[in-house]
Design an enzyme around this catalytic site. Structure first.
Site, mmCIF file in Angstrom:
data_model
loop_
_atom_site.group_PDB
_atom_site.id
_atom_site.type_symbol
_atom_site.label_atom_id
_atom_site.label_comp_id
_atom_site.label_asym_id
_atom_site.label_seq_id
_atom_site.Cartn_x
_atom_site.Cartn_y
_atom_site.Cartn_z
ATOM 1 N N HIS A 118 0.746 -1.389 -0.155
ATOM 2 C CA HIS A 118 -0.501 0.256 0.162
ATOM 3 C C HIS A 118 1.009 0.831 0.044
ATOM 4 O O HIS A 118 0.411 1.782 0.993
ATOM 5 C CB HIS A 118 -1.013 0.017 1.628
ATOM 6 C CG HIS A 118 -2.231 -1.414 1.259
ATOM 7 N ND1 HIS A 118 -2.997 -1.341 -0.195
ATOM 8 C CD2 HIS A 118 -2.610 -1.741 1.938
ATOM 9 C CE1 HIS A 118 -3.368 -2.396 0.069
ATOM 10 N NE2 HIS A 118 -3.979 -2.496 1.371
ATOM 11 N N HIS A 193 -9.474 1.325 1.240
ATOM 12 C CA HIS A 193 -9.631 0.413 2.280
ATOM 13 C C HIS A 193 -10.145 0.500 2.590
ATOM 14 O O HIS A 193 -10.652 -0.031 4.586
ATOM 15 C CB HIS A 193 -7.655 0.037 2.953
ATOM 16 C CG HIS A 193 -7.530 -1.591 2.995
ATOM 17 N ND1 HIS A 193 -7.714 -1.641 4.088
ATOM 18 C CD2 HIS A 193 -7.406 -2.151 2.790
ATOM 19 C CE1 HIS A 193 -7.479 -2.920 5.193
ATOM 20 N NE2 HIS A 193 -6.515 -3.192 3.663
ATOM 21 N N GLU A 332 -11.932 -4.111 -2.454
ATOM 22 C CA GLU A 332 -10.843 -2.945 -3.076
ATOM 23 C C GLU A 332 -10.563 -3.333 -4.738
ATOM 24 O O GLU A 332 -9.669 -4.170 -5.138
ATOM 25 C CB GLU A 332 -9.224 -3.085 -2.395
ATOM 26 C CG GLU A 332 -9.208 -2.793 -1.418
ATOM 27 C CD GLU A 332 -7.650 -3.331 -0.442
ATOM 28 O OE1 GLU A 332 -7.141 -2.088 -0.400
ATOM 29 O OE2 GLU A 332 -7.601 -4.377 -1.035
#
Length: 376
Positions: A118, A193, A332
């Protein structure tokens, strides 16, 4: 900062902006709340361009906040869990934090064992985004946030200018539109998220919520959650959600190595082999207790589904609720994980003059129809 509400009349959308707190270095974090006439309220925090709360009515019109998080900014600062956050520059994992682009190898910061997750050590979820626009337009309210990531940020090439626009409409639809432009070739993969519990955050497990994912394949991973490059059919496996089933029905199938690696579901479903022109349904979730239904639309090729496996009872969230394993799910829409290292997965390359876009649409209703107006 003094709270203000944009002009709106009864029955029209509203937007309110307040100060939510300050970071350790003194940056002000704003909270913008979007509301429609049905009582749906979405609060967007400038720290991480995050969805901090979302109130949606159930089949009886009772409102509940259906996203996990914290009541104060400090909770987000104290513990990095990505709840509600925009993730990137590259959502998901890059193996060993390395990738090649135009003949040059780039090394990213590592924050997930040997890998980059991420966006690295300080991804977009940890940045204070600038609120550049808050507006109402009749039946819709929106907020646009911007973050400019400098060349070399976390090891990524190029100065990248990103926006995240949250829009709430009168038909109980929340849309997030991500865009990005760059001044030199780079890779971009932005997603959101949010940790969802359609029964209401803190209400317990989501294992009985009915999930449908139309993808007919997954990209299997190794013990470090890195794809091995294969694309494998879900037929006859616990990963087959093409017909809706409870999230928890097959989650304890010990014959599945993927479930053992992830301590539950945490993998990428192949919706298509490349992005498509227009958003289509990539998931649908229904909560039998409340009647709430979430339908997710996206044009992205992949969908990462995570079943809240690492919520371990040590997180105290909103209203002092303890979040435990399986108390939320994450969906996601994105490029496949580690795409830059797997040419068969497509491309995440963004060049100067191009605009990256990921539009994520969340449509809320109840079993049998659209959600009623709130009675609260």
């Amino acid at each position: 900062m003094v709270a203000f509400a944009l002009p709106a009349v009864s029955g029209e959308a509203q937007a309110t902006r307040t100060a939510f707190g300050h970071t350790a270095d003194g940056q002000t974090v704003d909270l913008v709340t979007l509301a429609n006439s049905h009582g749906v309220r979405a609060s967007v925090m400038s720290y991480g361009a995050s969805l901090q709360s979302l109130l949606v009515p159930d089949r009886n019109g009772k409102l509940a906040d259906i996203v996990l998080g914290y009541d104060t900014l400090q909770g987000y600062l104290d513990r990095r869990q990505y709840v509600g956050a925009t993730v990137g520059r590259y959502a998901n994992r890059i193996a060993h934090g390395r990738f090649a682009l135009d003949g040059k190898t780039f090394q990213l910061t590592l924050d997930d064992g040997p890998n980059s997750l991420h966006g690295g050590v300080k991804g977009l979820d940890m940045q204070v985004w600038k609120v550049v626009d808050v507006k109402t337009m009749g039946s819709a309210a929106s907020v646009t946030l911007q973050y400019i990531s400098p060349d070399g940020d976390q090891g990524y090439p190029g100065k990248v200018t990103m926006t995240a626009t949250y829009k709430l409409s009168e038909d109980n639809q929340l849309t997030i539109t991500y865009t990005a432009t760059t001044d030199k070739p780079t890779i971009v993969n932005l997603s959101n998220h949010t940790c969802w519990n359609l029964g209401g955050e803190g209400s317990g497990t989501v294992m009985d919520e009915q999930l449908m994912i139309p993808g007919g394949a997954i990209t299997p991973v190794d013990a470090a959650s890195i794809p091995n490059g294969d694309i494998v059919s879900v037929a006859g496996t616990p990963y087959d959600f093409r017909v809706a089933k409870p999230i928890g029905r097959d989650i304890r199938d010990g014959s599945s190595q993927q479930l053992l690696f992830g301590h539950g579901y945490d993998m990428n479903w192949v919706i298509s082999r490349k992005p498509v022109a227009e958003p289509r349904v990539v998931a649908r979730v229904e909560d039998p207790r409340s009647g709430r239904v979430l339908t997710l639309w996206s044009a992205q090729p992949g969908l990462q589904f995570y079943s809240g496996n690492f919520l371990d009872g040590t997180t105290v969230g909103k209203a002092h609720h303890i979040y435990r394993q399986g108390d939320a799910f994450v969906l996601e829409p994105q490029r496949f994980p580690d795409t830059p290292n797997h040419p068969d997965f497509g491309s995440a390359r963004l060049a100067p003059g191009e605009t990256y876009r990921n539009t994520i649409i969340y449509r809320f209703g109840i079993d049998g129809g659209r959600a009623p107006a709130s009675r609260e």
